[in-house]
Design an enzyme around this catalytic site. Structure first.
Site, PDB file in Angstrom:
ATOM      1  N   ASP A 470       0.840  -1.199   0.000  1.00 53.60           N
ATOM      2  CA  ASP A 470       0.000   0.000   0.000  1.00 53.60           C
ATOM      3  C   ASP A 470       0.876   1.251   0.000  1.00 53.60           C
ATOM      4  O   ASP A 470       2.073   1.195   0.325  1.00 53.60           O
ATOM      5  CB  ASP A 470      -0.887  -0.038   1.251  1.00 53.60           C
ATOM      6  CG  ASP A 470      -2.211   0.686   1.077  1.00 53.60           C
ATOM      7  OD1 ASP A 470      -2.333   1.482   0.130  1.00 53.60           O
ATOM      8  OD2 ASP A 470      -3.120   0.470   1.901  1.00 53.60           O
ATOM      9  N   ASP A 540     -10.638   2.435  -3.446  1.00 52.89           N
ATOM     10  CA  ASP A 540     -11.185   2.117  -2.123  1.00 52.89           C
ATOM     11  C   ASP A 540     -12.704   2.162  -2.133  1.00 52.89           C
ATOM     12  O   ASP A 540     -13.340   1.838  -1.133  1.00 52.89           O
ATOM     13  CB  ASP A 540     -10.665   3.128  -1.087  1.00 52.89           C
ATOM     14  CG  ASP A 540      -9.307   2.734  -0.543  1.00 52.89           C
ATOM     15  OD1 ASP A 540      -8.912   1.567  -0.734  1.00 52.89           O
ATOM     16  OD2 ASP A 540      -8.634   3.587   0.061  1.00 52.89           O
TER      17      ASP A 540
HETATM   18  C1  DGJ Z   1      -5.839   1.922   1.905  1.00 52.21           C
HETATM   19  C2  DGJ Z   1      -6.211   0.719   1.091  1.00 52.21           C
HETATM   20  O1  DGJ Z   1      -6.678   1.111  -0.165  1.00 52.21           O
HETATM   21  C3  DGJ Z   1      -7.242  -0.098   1.854  1.00 52.21           C
HETATM   22  O2  DGJ Z   1      -7.668  -1.179   1.084  1.00 52.21           O
HETATM   23  C4  DGJ Z   1      -6.626  -0.551   3.144  1.00 52.21           C
HETATM   24  O3  DGJ Z   1      -5.568  -1.422   2.888  1.00 52.21           O
HETATM   25  C5  DGJ Z   1      -6.155   0.647   3.943  1.00 52.21           C
HETATM   26  N1  DGJ Z   1      -5.299   1.492   3.168  1.00 52.21           N
HETATM   27  C6  DGJ Z   1      -5.429   0.199   5.182  1.00 52.21           C
HETATM   28  O4  DGJ Z   1      -4.884   1.236   5.896  1.00 52.21           O
END
Ligand code: DGJ
Length: 725
Positions: A470, A540
């Site tokens: 991430d 997201d």
């Molecule tokens: C952002 C990601 O896009 C989410 O899927 C998740 O992993 C969060 N970060 C976790 O902090």
């Protein structure tokens, strides 16, 4: 056949089989794929000129470099009328240059002339050099004849005895055939609203797509398509390109006053300065381009197949993406051994194949204000370390995946307390925090080694099959105080190169390891990160209605195989609730995942989920590696329809998702594509929504007359599976 005709035919085939032809008489180069040709020629003045980009040609002797133009006026010099292949900034040139430099004495004039070329199989290198100085550029061309794709990049070499600074380094200038009336299609967005399709006329002036954020960014994706003005999904001329760079990039689309449209793309020249000592080089990112004579559909399909087979690690031999479970939306930071084990047990029963534990498992990570950077297992949450959970997951016959955010640090972390100098910063200036975190300066060799080291340790110690990598903020105050002042802006490039190096080394050392690229959703998706990862998280936003458009835009450039798509709980971020079946049918169009809190699933939910996952496994090869036909767009229809046809033509699947029925109208008839007209297909809907009652229908009927689906009310949908008999 007459002997002369036979010989001519033979020579046509032989020439067409050569992906790169050079004609010494005309001093021209012809680059061929099955779908397109691209040609250049040498002007009498030694300038490399673009000649052609479009439908296939087969004979380089047909081509001649155009004679030099005349000045129109003292304000419209001939240089502005010539389609240069890779223009330096020098002489009377006012359009976007492909290369701009400053010598150490302040002289900035750069006029590039042909020196030599070399053809080796599908590769062509053309060396250009400045009029006076040995400032060299090697233009690299690689032709992918079966894929319809041309890869371009450039190496800039300072072969002088003095330092120089590169101020703009582009990968390519793409010249469109002279004319007007072109339309531009491109992808924009923001966090949770990525890859929205834009389509607009190209007018005189410049349109800039770019990132200044240090990563590829949610705002623009480095892909474009230009059409003749009248193209559709399956008709019309479309020129397209995709840049592979996961840092600051720029693509400018420029129409000059002289009926010329050109696209220039590469490293973003904003805040760019790259000193080259004598002998040093700078390599630009790859820029891939192609041409479709039959619309946006083939353009996307070309890129999809190319990406699957030539870009992704393992190419055509890489495995189909497993059905994944991810803990994030169910537990956020509140992960612990028993809770994750319970979810894993439930996920396995549904047919999940990879269990991924997301954020929260390490350091003091109980919320987003602490712990980033401290990659040791949290002892309160996992008193026995991760082994207990991982053994449990593998005993359930699932692979184990782990979330990491290697580039980041919270101020409240042991790492930051020990190494406050490791973050990107300008001394004495604020260190802006976004999501309470700062960015480690990956351009530094020690930081790079630290990151590689802990990832390598995790991958070695635990049976981690998959890292979800991430990256949750954009750059700010991009300082590198330890570097010499003149070199500090190299950070923009070196950061990305070191990121690539870490990924490459990890994969080389752990050949079974798979990696997902996530940057708060779709903030880092481009063809260079894709050479090092297996899957991406497009957004997201998991609202199934919003996803229709996000996924449509994504599909313009990228294949379904890498598009991670989860079913999550409702209401979603828009407070919208869609039925579980609708959410599954949306997510089943990519690499299916589940992110719901399975503890809240009713028996009926579990039964539906298990049924959908089983259906997905039946069709996943077709979805992930087949040809996509976008039959109805969510931008213009109340029903979104996508069809996927398996590479061997034996299976096809159609997803039809209706967001809202109005005035009691029936869903429109769906005419299919890409089938064998003479074949018979067994037709079935996964949830019994077909109006047609015949168990078999011919390809001709399905494509000419079409299917009807009984979709009623809001958020109704189906998947229709067709098996060729
Ligand atoms: C952002 C990601 O896009 C989410 O899927 C998740 O992993 C969060 N970060 C976790 O902090």
């Amino acid at each position: 056949m007459h002997r002369a005709a036979a010989l001519l035919l033979l020579s046509v085939f032989t020439l067409a089989a050569q992906s790169i032809q050079y004609s010494d008489s005309g001093k021209t180069w012809l680059l061929n794929t099955r779908q397109s040709s691209y040609a250049m020629g040498l002007g009498a003045d030694g300038a490399l000129r673009h000649l052609y980009w479009g439908a296939p040609l087969w004979r380089s002797d047909d081509l001649t470099a155009p004679p030099p133009r005349r000045d129109i006026s003292s304000f419209d010099p001939r240089q502005m009328l010539e389609a240069e292949e890779f223009p330096g900034w020098g002489g009377p040139r006012y359009y976007e240059p492909a290369l701009k430099i400053t010598r150490d004495n302040g002289n900035r004039d750069l006029v590039l002339r042909y020196v030599s070329h070399r053809i080796a199989g599908n590769d062509l290198d053309i060396v250009l050099k400045d009029l006076n100085d040995p400032i060299e550029v090697t233009l690299h061309y690689r032709v992918y004849p079966d894929y319809g794709i041309l890869r371009r990049s450039a190496t800039i070499r300072n072969a002088t005895q003095r330092a120089l600074t590169v101020e703009s380094a582009q990968s390519a200038t793409w010249n469109l055939p002279p004319g007007e009336g072109y339309q531009l299609t491109y992808l924009t967005g923001r966090w949770a609203a990525e890859t929205q399709v834009n389509h607009e006329p190209i007018h005189e002036g410049q349109k800039v797509l770019e990132s200044r954020k240090g990563h590829t960014s949610h705002n623009f994706n480095p892909w474009f398509a230009i059409d003749s003005g009248d193209a559709g999904e399956e008709h019309g001329s479309v020129w397209f390109g995709a840049l592979g760079w996961s840092g600051n990039w720029r693509i400018s689309i420029e129409q000059t006053p002289y009926r010329q449209v050109r696209v220039t793309g590469g490293l973003n020249s904003f805040d760019f300065s790259y000193p080259l000592k004598p002998g040093e080089t700078l390599e630009t990112p790859p820029f891939f381009g192609g041409f479709s004579a039959a619309g946006f559909g083939p353009a996307s399909r070309m890129l999809h197949r190319f990406t699957r087979e030539q870009i992704l690690p393992g190419g055509a031999t890489s495995r189909l993406r497993p059905v994944l479970y991810n803990s994030w939306e169910a537990t956020t930071f509140a992960v612990n051994e028993q809770g994750q084990k319970d979810l894993a047990g439930k996920a396995a029963k549904l047919g999940v194949e990879m269990f991924v534990m997301d954020d929260g498992w390490f350091g003091a990570r109980n919320n987003d204000r602490a712990g980033l950077g401290d990659w040791t297992v949290n002892p309160q949450k996992f008193p026995q370390g991760l082994k207990g959970l991982i053994d449990h997951v593998t005993s359930l016959k699932m692979d184990f995946g782990l979330w990491v955010e290697p580039e980041m640090v919270n101020a409240n972390s042991d790492l930051y307390r020990a190494h406050p100098d490791w973050v990107i910063n300008f001394p004495g200036r604020p260190r802006s925090e976004l999501r309470n975190q700062m960015i480690l300066n990956l351009a530094r060799a020690d930081v790079k080694e630290y990151i590689f080291g802990f990832l390598d340790r995790l991958a070695t110690e635990y049976n981690v099959r998959y890292f979800k990598w991430d990256m949750n903020r954009s750059f700010s105050e991009p300082g590198w105080p330890e570097a010499a002042p003149a070199d500090q802006r190299k950070l923009w490039v070196q950061y990305v190169l070191n990121l690539y190096e870490i990924l490459d080394r990890l994969r080389a050392k752990h050949p079974n390891l798979e990696i997902e690229s996530c940057s708060g959703g779709g903030g880092r998706i481009d063809l260079s990160i894709l050479q090092r990862i297996d899957e991406v998280w497009p957004s997201d936003n998991t609202d199934a209605f919003d996803r229709q458009r996000i996924q449509e835009g994504f599909s313009m450039a990228y294949p379904a195989k890498i598009m991670s798509a989860w079913v999550t709980d409702v209401p979603n971020m828009n407070t919208r609730s869609t039925p579980l079946a609708f959410r599954f049918l949306t997510a089943m169009q990519g690499a299916l995942g589940v992110g719901s809190n399975l503890n809240k699933f009713s028996e009926a939910d579990s039964a539906l989920a298990a049924g959908m996952i089983a259906a997905y496994k039946r069709i996943r090869a077709t979805v992930q590696t087949g040809d996509l036909f976008r039959l109805a767009s969510p931008r213009t229809n109340d029903v979104t329809v996508n069809q996927y046809v398996a590479a061997d033509g034996k299976q096809a699947v159609v997803f039809a998702l209706r967001h809202s029925q109005q005035y009691n109208t029936a869903a429109p008839t769906i005419r299919l594509r890409g089938l064998d007209a003479r074949a018979l297909y067994k037709v079935e809907s996964v949830n019994n929504k077909l109006v047609e009652r015949q168990p078999q229908l011919s390809g001709a009927y399905l494509m000419q007359v079409g299917l009807n689906v009984n979709l009623r009310g809001d958020f109704d949908g189906t998947a229709i599976i067709l098996e060729r008999q």
